[in-house]
Design a protein around this motif. Structure first.
Motif, mmCIF file in Angstrom:
data_model
loop_
_atom_site.group_PDB
_atom_site.id
_atom_site.type_symbol
_atom_site.label_atom_id
_atom_site.label_comp_id
_atom_site.label_asym_id
_atom_site.label_seq_id
_atom_site.Cartn_x
_atom_site.Cartn_y
_atom_site.Cartn_z
ATOM 1 N N SER A 141 0.824 -1.202 0.000
ATOM 2 C CA SER A 141 0.000 0.000 0.000
ATOM 3 C C SER A 141 0.865 1.263 0.000
ATOM 4 C CB SER A 141 -0.931 -0.014 1.215
ATOM 5 O OG SER A 141 -1.676 1.167 1.307
ATOM 6 N N ALA A 142 1.898 1.279 0.850
ATOM 7 C CA ALA A 142 2.763 2.451 0.948
ATOM 8 C C ALA A 142 3.480 2.733 -0.370
ATOM 9 C CB ALA A 142 3.775 2.258 2.075
ATOM 10 N N LEU A 143 3.942 1.684 -1.040
ATOM 11 C CA LEU A 143 4.668 1.875 -2.298
ATOM 12 C C LEU A 143 3.769 2.428 -3.395
ATOM 13 C CD1 LEU A 143 6.926 -1.310 -2.352
ATOM 14 C CD2 LEU A 143 7.701 1.071 -2.237
ATOM 15 N N ARG A 144 2.495 2.092 -3.353
ATOM 16 C CA ARG A 144 1.582 2.648 -4.357
ATOM 17 C C ARG A 144 1.458 4.161 -4.226
ATOM 18 N NH1 ARG A 144 -1.198 -2.437 -3.712
ATOM 19 N NH2 ARG A 144 -2.398 -1.650 -1.932
ATOM 20 N N GLU A 145 1.683 4.664 -3.019
ATOM 21 C CA GLU A 145 1.568 6.104 -2.782
ATOM 22 C C GLU A 145 2.885 6.846 -2.967
ATOM 23 O OE1 GLU A 145 -0.178 6.598 1.046
ATOM 24 O OE2 GLU A 145 -1.995 5.478 0.540
ATOM 25 N N LYS A 147 5.062 7.725 -5.369
ATOM 26 C CA LYS A 147 5.106 7.725 -6.832
ATOM 27 C C LYS A 147 6.522 7.851 -7.389
ATOM 28 C CE LYS A 147 0.615 7.537 -7.031
ATOM 29 N NZ LYS A 147 -0.061 6.272 -7.398
ATOM 30 N N ASP A 148 7.443 8.429 -6.623
ATOM 31 C CA ASP A 148 8.809 8.615 -7.119
ATOM 32 C C ASP A 148 9.757 7.525 -6.625
ATOM 33 O OD1 ASP A 148 8.589 9.496 -4.518
ATOM 34 O OD2 ASP A 148 10.046 11.114 -4.747
ATOM 35 N N VAL A 149 9.212 6.437 -6.098
ATOM 36 C CA VAL A 149 10.028 5.296 -5.682
ATOM 37 C C VAL A 149 9.653 4.086 -6.533
ATOM 38 C CG1 VAL A 149 10.611 3.686 -3.824
ATOM 39 C CG2 VAL A 149 10.275 6.115 -3.310
ATOM 40 N N ARG A 150 10.633 3.498 -7.193
ATOM 41 C CA ARG A 150 10.401 2.249 -7.927
ATOM 42 C C ARG A 150 10.550 1.099 -6.931
ATOM 43 N NH1 ARG A 150 11.401 0.976 -13.350
ATOM 44 N NH2 ARG A 150 12.961 -0.512 -12.595
ATOM 45 N N GLY A 151 9.421 0.555 -6.516
ATOM 46 C CA GLY A 151 9.437 -0.485 -5.508
ATOM 47 C C GLY A 151 9.146 -1.852 -6.074
ATOM 48 N N HIS A 152 9.763 -2.873 -5.489
ATOM 49 C CA HIS A 152 9.588 -4.263 -5.918
ATOM 50 C C HIS A 152 9.327 -5.099 -4.670
ATOM 51 C CE1 HIS A 152 11.510 -3.089 -9.782
ATOM 52 N NE2 HIS A 152 12.234 -2.302 -8.981
ATOM 53 N N ARG A 153 8.294 -5.920 -4.722
ATOM 54 C CA ARG A 153 7.972 -6.806 -3.605
ATOM 55 C C ARG A 153 8.440 -8.187 -4.004
ATOM 56 N NH1 ARG A 153 5.227 -2.640 -6.137
ATOM 57 N NH2 ARG A 153 3.628 -1.670 -4.830
ATOM 58 N N LYS A 154 9.666 -8.512 -3.645
ATOM 59 C CA LYS A 154 10.309 -9.714 -4.159
ATOM 60 C C LYS A 154 11.229 -10.350 -3.111
ATOM 61 C CE LYS A 154 8.736 -9.476 -8.448
ATOM 62 N NZ LYS A 154 7.924 -10.552 -9.063
ATOM 63 N N PRO A 155 11.626 -11.614 -3.323
ATOM 64 C CA PRO A 155 12.575 -12.253 -2.414
ATOM 65 C C PRO A 155 13.968 -11.620 -2.484
ATOM 66 C CG PRO A 155 11.313 -13.899 -3.609
ATOM 67 C CD PRO A 155 11.039 -12.586 -4.275
ATOM 68 N N ILE A 156 14.708 -11.798 -1.402
ATOM 69 C CA ILE A 156 16.076 -11.294 -1.267
ATOM 70 C C ILE A 156 16.979 -12.451 -0.884
ATOM 71 C CG2 ILE A 156 17.591 -9.824 0.126
ATOM 72 C CD1 ILE A 156 15.220 -7.888 0.413
ATOM 73 N N ALA A 157 18.160 -12.524 -1.511
ATOM 74 C CA ALA A 157 19.160 -13.538 -1.169
ATOM 75 C C ALA A 157 20.166 -12.931 -0.192
ATOM 76 C CB ALA A 157 19.879 -14.022 -2.424
ATOM 77 N N ALA A 158 20.438 -13.647 0.895
ATOM 78 C CA ALA A 158 21.350 -13.143 1.921
ATOM 79 C C ALA A 158 22.439 -14.167 2.199
ATOM 80 C CB ALA A 158 20.588 -12.828 3.204
#
Length: 289
Positions: A141-145, A147-158
């Motif tokens: 929800s926050a990323l939709r608002e 607008k100037d942030v390219r956000g990705h909801r994805k896995p991360i390798a650590a």
């Protein structure tokens, strides 16, 4: 338990962990009146307010490495008793569509180095931690608002390694075995594991992309990419907290009850379990303000 002197004007505590000074400074810039506190064993945090919210936010710069992160995160959780734990920092990008300054919200965190080496090859035995459902939903929800942030909801390798060669055997292994991972970093698995052993803690890893995990990493870092990436990740973290109300706050009360009931914030008539054979009339109690 949380320190009473910090809960007088706040409902709950959120802890934001970082590894590097650039990450710490990016988060600290969003806090009001941060005050340093020192654990009996020497670990230091700053606790400040996030204006306009019910959160008090404790930030810590803990240094590099997943083992160090897990140990100190566990110590801080036991000390401050937070409701939310965020790990915020920079990472290398693993996908061609990522740009410097993009932000990856970790729906999962893989510990990619775990496994067994045999004469037939390396057999992967990964650990995986899922981001808190509550916080992942809030981040969406926050990323939709933003607008100037390219956000990705994805896995991360650590893993306990810095990847600076996209043609290496390690890079090939990650692409083949963890093909859905969008970013690679070092400490997220430690923070995620500390949240897991706590039991009731909502946790999320948020990483800004500062390089492409290739030989251009040093040049990217020298150009200021870490400042940009850390700043964007901190913005997303703060946006998540602004949307995510503490569990006990008034704004978080209305909605489904965890035990199958419901909690409401205004005038309601509860018909659950009732049988009616005629009209039902509700009357407002004017004595209620």
């Amino acid at each position: 338990m949380a320190d009473p002197q910090h809960t007088a004007t706040a409902t709950a505590t959120a802890v934001i962990l970082t590894a590097l000074p650039v990450e710490y400074d990016a988060v600290r810039a969003h806090l009001t009146d941060p005050q340093e506190r020192v654990h009996v064993n020497g670990t230091r945090v700053e606790v400040g307010r996030l204006d306009g919210t019910a959160w008090q936010v404790a930030i810590a710069e803990l240094g590099e490495g997943p083992v160090n992160m897990a140990a100190l995160a566990t110590q801080i959780v036991g000390w401050l008793d937070p409701e939310v734990l965020l790990f915020v920092g920079v990472a290398g990008g693993l996908k061609d569509d990522l740009e410097i300054g993009d932000v990856v919200v970790g729906t999962k965190v893989y510990a990619f180095q775990n496994g067994k080496q045999t004469p037939e090859g390396f057999h992967t035995r990964p650990d995986v931690w899922h981001g808190s459902h509550r916080l992942v939903q809030t981040a969406r929800s926050a990323l939709r608002e933003l607008k100037d942030v390219r956000g990705h909801r994805k896995p991360i390798a650590a893993g306990d390694v810095v990847l600076a060669d996209d043609r290496s055997a390690l890079a090939d292994f990650i692409h083949r075995t963890y093909n859905d991972a969008y970013a690679i970093e070092t400490e997220g698995s430690g923070a995620a594991h500390a949240a897991l052993v706590n039991g009731s803690l909502d946790a999320l890893v948020i990483r800004g992309i500062s390089d492409h995990a290739d030989p251009g990493k040093a040049a990217a870092d020298a150009s200021g990419s870490q400042d940009l990436a850390a700043g964007q990740a901190a913005r997303v973290a703060v946006a998540v907290l602004r949307k995510q109300q503490p569990r006990g706050s008034a704004d978080a009360k209305e909605g489904p009850h965890p035990h199958g009931g419901a909690v409401y914030g205004g005038d309601h008539i509860d018909f659950r379990g009732g049988v009616f054979h005629g009209p039902v009339t509700g009357k407002r109690d004017e004595r209620r303000g």
